[in-house]
Design a protein around this motif. Sequence first.
Motif, short mmCIF file in Angstrom:
data_model
loop_
_atom_site.label_atom_id
_atom_site.label_comp_id
_atom_site.label_asym_id
_atom_site.label_seq_id
_atom_site.Cartn_x
_atom_site.Cartn_y
_atom_site.Cartn_z
N ALA A 69 0.84 -1.20 0.00
CA ALA A 69 0.00 0.00 0.00
C ALA A 69 0.87 1.25 0.00
O ALA A 69 0.54 2.26 -0.64
CB ALA A 69 -0.93 0.00 1.21
N ARG A 70 1.99 1.19 0.69
CA ARG A 70 2.94 2.30 0.69
C ARG A 70 3.54 2.49 -0.71
O ARG A 70 3.68 3.62 -1.17
CB ARG A 70 4.05 2.04 1.71
CG ARG A 70 5.19 3.06 1.71
CD ARG A 70 4.70 4.46 2.05
NE ARG A 70 5.84 5.36 2.33
CZ ARG A 70 5.73 6.67 2.45
NH1 ARG A 70 4.55 7.26 2.31
NH2 ARG A 70 6.80 7.41 2.71
N TYR A 71 3.87 1.38 -1.36
CA TYR A 71 4.37 1.48 -2.73
C TYR A 71 3.35 2.21 -3.61
O TYR A 71 3.70 3.10 -4.39
CB TYR A 71 4.64 0.11 -3.33
CG TYR A 71 5.60 -0.77 -2.57
CD1 TYR A 71 6.54 -0.24 -1.68
CD2 TYR A 71 5.58 -2.15 -2.74
CE1 TYR A 71 7.41 -1.07 -0.99
CE2 TYR A 71 6.45 -2.98 -2.05
CZ TYR A 71 7.36 -2.43 -1.18
OH TYR A 71 8.21 -3.26 -0.49
N ALA A 85 0.20 4.74 4.77
CA ALA A 85 -0.44 3.69 3.98
C ALA A 85 -0.07 2.33 4.58
O ALA A 85 1.10 2.07 4.84
CB ALA A 85 -0.01 3.77 2.52
N SER A 86 -1.07 1.46 4.79
CA SER A 86 -0.85 0.17 5.43
C SER A 86 -1.42 -0.95 4.59
O SER A 86 -2.47 -0.80 3.96
CB SER A 86 -1.51 0.13 6.81
OG SER A 86 -1.12 1.23 7.60
N THR A 87 -0.74 -2.10 4.62
CA THR A 87 -1.21 -3.29 3.91
C THR A 87 -1.66 -4.33 4.94
O THR A 87 -0.96 -4.58 5.93
CB THR A 87 -0.08 -3.90 3.05
OG1 THR A 87 0.46 -2.88 2.22
CG2 THR A 87 -0.61 -5.03 2.19
N VAL A 88 -2.83 -4.93 4.71
CA VAL A 88 -3.34 -5.95 5.62
C VAL A 88 -3.55 -7.25 4.86
O VAL A 88 -3.83 -7.25 3.66
CB VAL A 88 -4.66 -5.51 6.30
CG1 VAL A 88 -4.46 -4.27 7.14
CG2 VAL A 88 -5.76 -5.27 5.26
N ASP A 89 -3.41 -8.37 5.58
CA ASP A 89 -3.59 -9.69 4.96
C ASP A 89 -4.65 -10.47 5.73
O ASP A 89 -4.43 -10.87 6.87
CB ASP A 89 -2.26 -10.45 4.97
CG ASP A 89 -2.38 -11.84 4.35
OD1 ASP A 89 -3.47 -12.19 3.84
OD2 ASP A 89 -1.38 -12.58 4.35
N LEU A 90 -5.79 -10.64 5.12
CA LEU A 90 -6.82 -11.56 5.62
C LEU A 90 -7.23 -12.45 4.45
O LEU A 90 -8.39 -12.79 4.28
CB LEU A 90 -8.02 -10.81 6.20
CG LEU A 90 -8.89 -11.63 7.15
CD1 LEU A 90 -8.22 -11.77 8.51
CD2 LEU A 90 -10.27 -10.99 7.31
#
Length: 375
Positions: A64-66, A79-84
């Motif tokens: 998300a940062r990229y 910006a954060s990436t989440v994994d579900l």
Amino acid sequence: MKGDVYVYDCIRVPTGKAGGRYKSVLPESLAAFLIEEVLQRQNLSGCPLEIILGNSIGTMGNMARYASLLTSLPKSTLASTVDLQCGGSYQAIRMAMAQLKSGLNEVVIAGGMESNSLQPHRFYAKNDPRYTDGKAFLTANFNPQSTQSLAQSAEQLAHAFQITKDEMWDWVLESHHRAADFIQTAIYKRHVIDYDRKGPDQTVRVDLKREDLVRWSTKETIDRTNTAHYHDGAAVLVLGTEELGRRLDKKPMACIRDILILGVDPDEAPKGVIYGASELLEQHALKAKDIDIFEVNESFACKPLSFAKHFGLSDKKYLNVFGGNLAYGHPFAASGTMNLLHLILALKEKKQTFGLLSAGVAGGYGAAMLVENCE
């Protein structure tokens, strides 16, 4: 109503098959393209915001940062990436809603991105008890206490609700036919933004026939004829408070009344479409008859069909109105936002009020969302 969370925009790119139109396109590039689009469409430039995106098979790092760094947003943007896994969009939206309700943010861009085309090959370390002589693996084991596959779990669901392969083929064809009609509409073209000028979703088969499914079929109950395959895609939405709409003079598309993610037995993950929806309805003292339109994730054809049988939806006219993942594809962490977009547009097109979105998530979750049309 004070404290409610509103959808001010929701867009996606057309989906591509793994190894297809986006075979060399980074998923964060697709997400950045969409983020830039909503920034311009909603005139959010200069407005403090945060980005939360789901991803499950990325190339490591904070993707998300990229994506954020590829847009016109200032580098100070969080910006954060989440994994579900395939519930990534639900968790991203859930986290965004918590921020908005708490007053931490006034606007959040949430959603998901996925590239099966560029999924890296992974290897267990030699000291890992799962090490297999350096052999690469692509699919995670979703249950540390079982090796049952999602396809086996889907087969159990089909048997439990006595859903035949013929019934599943009927639904596959219906999904493609509905999608083929939808991609010709003006609302599709407004909310599905062409990244590469190659037209609508690569996966929709306008010419799909039963004979094709029969020819591709195997002896297994669950096979490629009734399963969503591997896809690439991205989808984002702009979530904001009521105050945001007043300050920027914007009318929201819809209100997200509630979202729920419920843990279930991982070997019953496909049945999560029922568990999550049932719990959310019960919490709001609602019955299925109180919902105008349903949107159910179609990673397997048996999921919407079992959902319809469980809730007594004899008329499936208002179930996946514009077709589902069997037609458009299932880019895992992006699918929830894709499905939400289709639900909101169906509520508007059919002039209905309440919608319910549901998914059974790999790893053992039932995810559900209650949505109200703002018109």
